[in-house]
Design a protein around this motif. Structure first.
Motif, PDB file in Angstrom:
ATOM      1  N   LYS A  68       0.818  -1.221   0.000  1.00  0.00           N
ATOM      2  CA  LYS A  68       0.000   0.000   0.000  1.00  0.00           C
ATOM      3  C   LYS A  68       0.848   1.266   0.000  1.00  0.00           C
ATOM      4  O   LYS A  68       0.310   2.371  -0.107  1.00  0.00           O
ATOM      5  CB  LYS A  68      -0.901   0.035   1.239  1.00  0.00           C
ATOM      6  CG  LYS A  68      -1.880  -1.122   1.337  1.00  0.00           C
ATOM      7  CD  LYS A  68      -2.728  -0.969   2.588  1.00  0.00           C
ATOM      8  CE  LYS A  68      -3.692  -2.134   2.751  1.00  0.00           C
ATOM      9  NZ  LYS A  68      -4.579  -1.962   3.926  1.00  0.00           N
ATOM     10  N   SER A  69       2.156   1.124   0.153  1.00  0.00           N
ATOM     11  CA  SER A  69       3.029   2.277   0.206  1.00  0.00           C
ATOM     12  C   SER A  69       2.852   3.137  -1.042  1.00  0.00           C
ATOM     13  O   SER A  69       2.855   2.637  -2.166  1.00  0.00           O
ATOM     14  CB  SER A  69       4.484   1.820   0.325  1.00  0.00           C
ATOM     15  OG  SER A  69       5.343   2.929   0.430  1.00  0.00           O
ATOM     16  N   GLY A  70       2.684   4.425  -0.844  1.00  0.00           N
ATOM     17  CA  GLY A  70       2.488   5.330  -1.967  1.00  0.00           C
ATOM     18  C   GLY A  70       1.041   5.608  -2.307  1.00  0.00           C
ATOM     19  O   GLY A  70       0.752   6.476  -3.140  1.00  0.00           O
ATOM     20  N   THR A  71       0.094   4.879  -1.677  1.00  0.00           N
ATOM     21  CA  THR A  71      -1.326   5.158  -1.919  1.00  0.00           C
ATOM     22  C   THR A  71      -1.629   6.580  -1.457  1.00  0.00           C
ATOM     23  O   THR A  71      -1.246   6.970  -0.361  1.00  0.00           O
ATOM     24  CB  THR A  71      -2.219   4.172  -1.144  1.00  0.00           C
ATOM     25  OG1 THR A  71      -1.920   2.841  -1.557  1.00  0.00           O
ATOM     26  CG2 THR A  71      -3.695   4.463  -1.410  1.00  0.00           C
ATOM     27  N   PRO A  72      -2.312   7.378  -2.288  1.00  0.00           N
ATOM     28  CA  PRO A  72      -2.590   8.777  -1.918  1.00  0.00           C
ATOM     29  C   PRO A  72      -3.302   8.887  -0.573  1.00  0.00           C
ATOM     30  O   PRO A  72      -4.209   8.105  -0.278  1.00  0.00           O
ATOM     31  CB  PRO A  72      -3.499   9.267  -3.054  1.00  0.00           C
ATOM     32  CG  PRO A  72      -3.191   8.381  -4.202  1.00  0.00           C
ATOM     33  CD  PRO A  72      -2.857   7.042  -3.614  1.00  0.00           C
ATOM     34  N   THR A  73      -2.886   9.849   0.220  1.00  0.00           N
ATOM     35  CA  THR A  73      -3.524  10.104   1.503  1.00  0.00           C
ATOM     36  C   THR A  73      -4.008  11.545   1.559  1.00  0.00           C
ATOM     37  O   THR A  73      -3.941  12.269   0.574  1.00  0.00           O
ATOM     38  CB  THR A  73      -2.567   9.790   2.668  1.00  0.00           C
ATOM     39  OG1 THR A  73      -3.281   9.824   3.898  1.00  0.00           O
ATOM     40  CG2 THR A  73      -1.402  10.749   2.700  1.00  0.00           C
ATOM     41  N   MET A  74      -4.539  11.965   2.687  1.00  0.00           N
ATOM     42  CA  MET A  74      -5.158  13.278   2.863  1.00  0.00           C
ATOM     43  C   MET A  74      -6.470  13.395   2.088  1.00  0.00           C
ATOM     44  O   MET A  74      -6.946  14.491   1.792  1.00  0.00           O
ATOM     45  CB  MET A  74      -4.211  14.424   2.491  1.00  0.00           C
ATOM     46  CG  MET A  74      -3.034  14.564   3.437  1.00  0.00           C
ATOM     47  SD  MET A  74      -1.945  15.966   3.074  1.00  0.00           S
ATOM     48  CE  MET A  74      -2.979  17.340   3.595  1.00  0.00           C
ATOM     49  N   GLY A  75      -7.076  12.245   1.774  1.00  0.00           N
ATOM     50  CA  GLY A  75      -8.375  12.256   1.111  1.00  0.00           C
ATOM     51  C   GLY A  75      -9.489  12.779   2.000  1.00  0.00           C
ATOM     52  O   GLY A  75     -10.586  13.073   1.515  1.00  0.00           O
ATOM     53  N   GLY A  76      -9.198  12.917   3.291  1.00  0.00           N
ATOM     54  CA  GLY A  76     -10.191  13.455   4.213  1.00  0.00           C
ATOM     55  C   GLY A  76     -10.595  14.878   3.869  1.00  0.00           C
ATOM     56  O   GLY A  76     -11.677  15.335   4.271  1.00  0.00           O
ATOM     57  N   ILE A  77      -9.747  15.589   3.134  1.00  0.00           N
ATOM     58  CA  ILE A  77     -10.093  16.941   2.685  1.00  0.00           C
ATOM     59  C   ILE A  77     -11.411  16.900   1.913  1.00  0.00           C
ATOM     60  O   ILE A  77     -12.271  17.773   2.067  1.00  0.00           O
ATOM     61  CB  ILE A  77      -8.974  17.510   1.785  1.00  0.00           C
ATOM     62  CG1 ILE A  77      -7.696  17.708   2.593  1.00  0.00           C
ATOM     63  CG2 ILE A  77      -9.410  18.812   1.124  1.00  0.00           C
ATOM     64  CD1 ILE A  77      -6.503  18.117   1.750  1.00  0.00           C
ATOM     65  N   LEU A  78     -11.564  15.872   1.087  1.00  0.00           N
ATOM     66  CA  LEU A  78     -12.784  15.713   0.284  1.00  0.00           C
ATOM     67  C   LEU A  78     -14.002  15.491   1.178  1.00  0.00           C
ATOM     68  O   LEU A  78     -15.073  16.067   0.938  1.00  0.00           O
ATOM     69  CB  LEU A  78     -12.608  14.543  -0.676  1.00  0.00           C
ATOM     70  CG  LEU A  78     -13.803  14.160  -1.541  1.00  0.00           C
ATOM     71  CD1 LEU A  78     -14.197  15.318  -2.447  1.00  0.00           C
ATOM     72  CD2 LEU A  78     -13.495  12.926  -2.362  1.00  0.00           C
ATOM     73  N   ILE A  79     -13.848  14.653   2.208  1.00  0.00           N
ATOM     74  CA  ILE A  79     -14.967  14.373   3.116  1.00  0.00           C
ATOM     75  C   ILE A  79     -15.420  15.652   3.815  1.00  0.00           C
ATOM     76  O   ILE A  79     -16.615  15.965   3.858  1.00  0.00           O
ATOM     77  CB  ILE A  79     -14.565  13.326   4.174  1.00  0.00           C
ATOM     78  CG1 ILE A  79     -14.084  12.032   3.525  1.00  0.00           C
ATOM     79  CG2 ILE A  79     -15.735  13.039   5.110  1.00  0.00           C
ATOM     80  CD1 ILE A  79     -13.552  11.020   4.511  1.00  0.00           C
ATOM     81  N   ALA A 259      -7.830   0.016  -1.206  1.00  0.00           N
ATOM     82  CA  ALA A 259      -8.116   1.451  -1.210  1.00  0.00           C
ATOM     83  C   ALA A 259      -7.339   2.188  -2.291  1.00  0.00           C
ATOM     84  O   ALA A 259      -6.165   1.923  -2.529  1.00  0.00           O
ATOM     85  CB  ALA A 259      -7.789   2.040   0.155  1.00  0.00           C
ATOM     86  N   SER A 260      -8.037   3.132  -2.931  1.00  0.00           N
ATOM     87  CA  SER A 260      -7.400   4.036  -3.891  1.00  0.00           C
ATOM     88  C   SER A 260      -6.925   5.304  -3.216  1.00  0.00           C
ATOM     89  O   SER A 260      -6.137   6.060  -3.778  1.00  0.00           O
ATOM     90  CB  SER A 260      -8.381   4.399  -5.015  1.00  0.00           C
ATOM     91  OG  SER A 260      -8.843   3.252  -5.685  1.00  0.00           O
TER      92      SER A 260
END
Length: 358
Positions: A68-79, A259-260
């Motif tokens: 999973k290393s490198g999977t985009p994070t900080m997607g919580g901004i969208l939520i 997860a994407s």
């Protein structure tokens, strides 16, 4: 805003009278938040990939997580964007409780953003220090607690699940209690966010449960029938929790295994704080221990693990939080996630039963 703009016109256009009903606005707040999250997610994921905001995976955990290393994070901004925008569209913006939950969400979102920014953009592995993070969280929660305490119509009495007449009055200590609820809830959700879809599932379930709680708490007839505190205006925050449910569903489409995108601290911290603030406003603070039982279990597993290691030099679990313990025992990731979702659903049903069983 739609309510404040359109409902006053219902005398001229009778069909606009539908905006009067909170149930209508709860549903459409959820649908709006879902569409915002679902439609914008691919674009957000691409942007996160372009700026190389990839998750760093612990090398002491299950080895299959290294993929999973490198999977985009900080997607919580969208939520958070979907929740706040949907709430602003469908809620009564003259309601002080609506602004209070928005302030809690944005405030804790800013803390989570700062932490993620330092970790993933500035490459400071630890992000904010524990002292910095807790200080900021306490200040935001303190603001909420003081605001509620100074409201003439607000009570510092606790509603205890399963009890009709046992309502201890905390007095000024209620402010401290509010801080414990909000900060504790925020960090418990943060600790749970370790597997694909694990945290967002119980968040959806808890937000649905509190949508019902907030709705009946803000309805005088229902509150009196159920013998629960009636909080005038609290029904409007059900629109906010409906928006959490909708945005979480939209995010889950891309966060489910494999997860994407991950939500990061910018998602988990404000979602937990939002649930804690809703629990406080609706005067069902202790119910959060049941509704958010999965979060409680996850947080306790970390506390027990750390305490045991410091006191005895021995670990209780193979790895903490407890979801990693089950993985180390050989459970597949989707099995751990779905089983914890099942527990969350059962606890939510039990918590809703307390509205009548008292």
């Amino acid at each position: 805003m739609l309510y404040n703009w359109l409902y006053p016109l219902h005398t001229q256009f009778s069909f606009l009278n539908v905006f009067r009903y909170q149930s209508f606005r709860i549903i459409y707040a959820a649908v709006t938040a879902f569409l915002i999250a679902f439609v914008m997610a691919p674009w957000v994921i691409r942007k996160l990939q372009e700026i190389k905001l990839g998750q760093q995976i612990r090398d002491d955990g299950p080895k299959r997580h290294l993929a999973k290393s490198g999977t985009p994070t900080m997607g919580g901004i969208l939520i958070i964007f979907a929740v706040v925008l949907s709430t602003l569209l469908w809620a009564d913006m003259t309601n002080r409780y609506v602004w209070l939950v928005v302030v809690a969400t944005v405030g804790f979102g800013a803390i989570g953003f700062a932490d993620d920014y330092l970790k993933f953009i500035k490459r400071q592995s630890k992000g904010l220090s524990a002292a910095q993070k807790f200080t900021c969280q306490i200040l935001v929660a303190l603001t909420i607690g003081v605001f509620l305490y100074t409201l003439p119509s607000y009570t510092t009495k606790l509603s205890v699940p399963f009890f009709k007449f046992f309502t201890p009055d905390l007095g000024w200590f209620y402010i401290v209690f509010v801080i414990l609820v909000i900060v504790g809830s925020s960090n418990a959700v943060n600790l749970t966010d370790g597997l694909d879809g694990l945290a967002i599932g119980p968040v959806m379930i808890a937000s649905l449960a509190y949508t019902i709680v907030a709705y009946v708490t803000g309805n005088r007839v229902m509150a009196e029938y159920l013998l629960i505190p009636y909080i005038e205006g609290a029904g409007e925050i059900a629109i906010f929790t409906g928006a959490i449910l909708g945005s979480s569903l939209g995010f889950l489409w891309f966060n489910t295994y494999p997860a994407s995108v991950f939500m990061g601290d910018v998602g988990s911290l404000p979602l937990g704080a939002a649930l804690g603030t809703v629990a406080v406003i609706s005067k069902h603070e202790l119910l959060l221990l049941l509704v958010g039982g999965v979060f409680v279990i996850e947080a306790l597993s970390v506390i027990l693990q750390v305490g045991s290691y410091k006191l005895r030099g021995k670990r209780i679990f193979n790895m903490a939080p407890i979801h990693h313990h089950f993985e180390m025992k050989g459970w597949d990731e989707p099995k751990v996630v779905v089983r914890l979702w099942i527990i969350a659903i059962l606890l939510a049903l039990l918590s809703l039963s307390t509205l009548k069983l008292r």
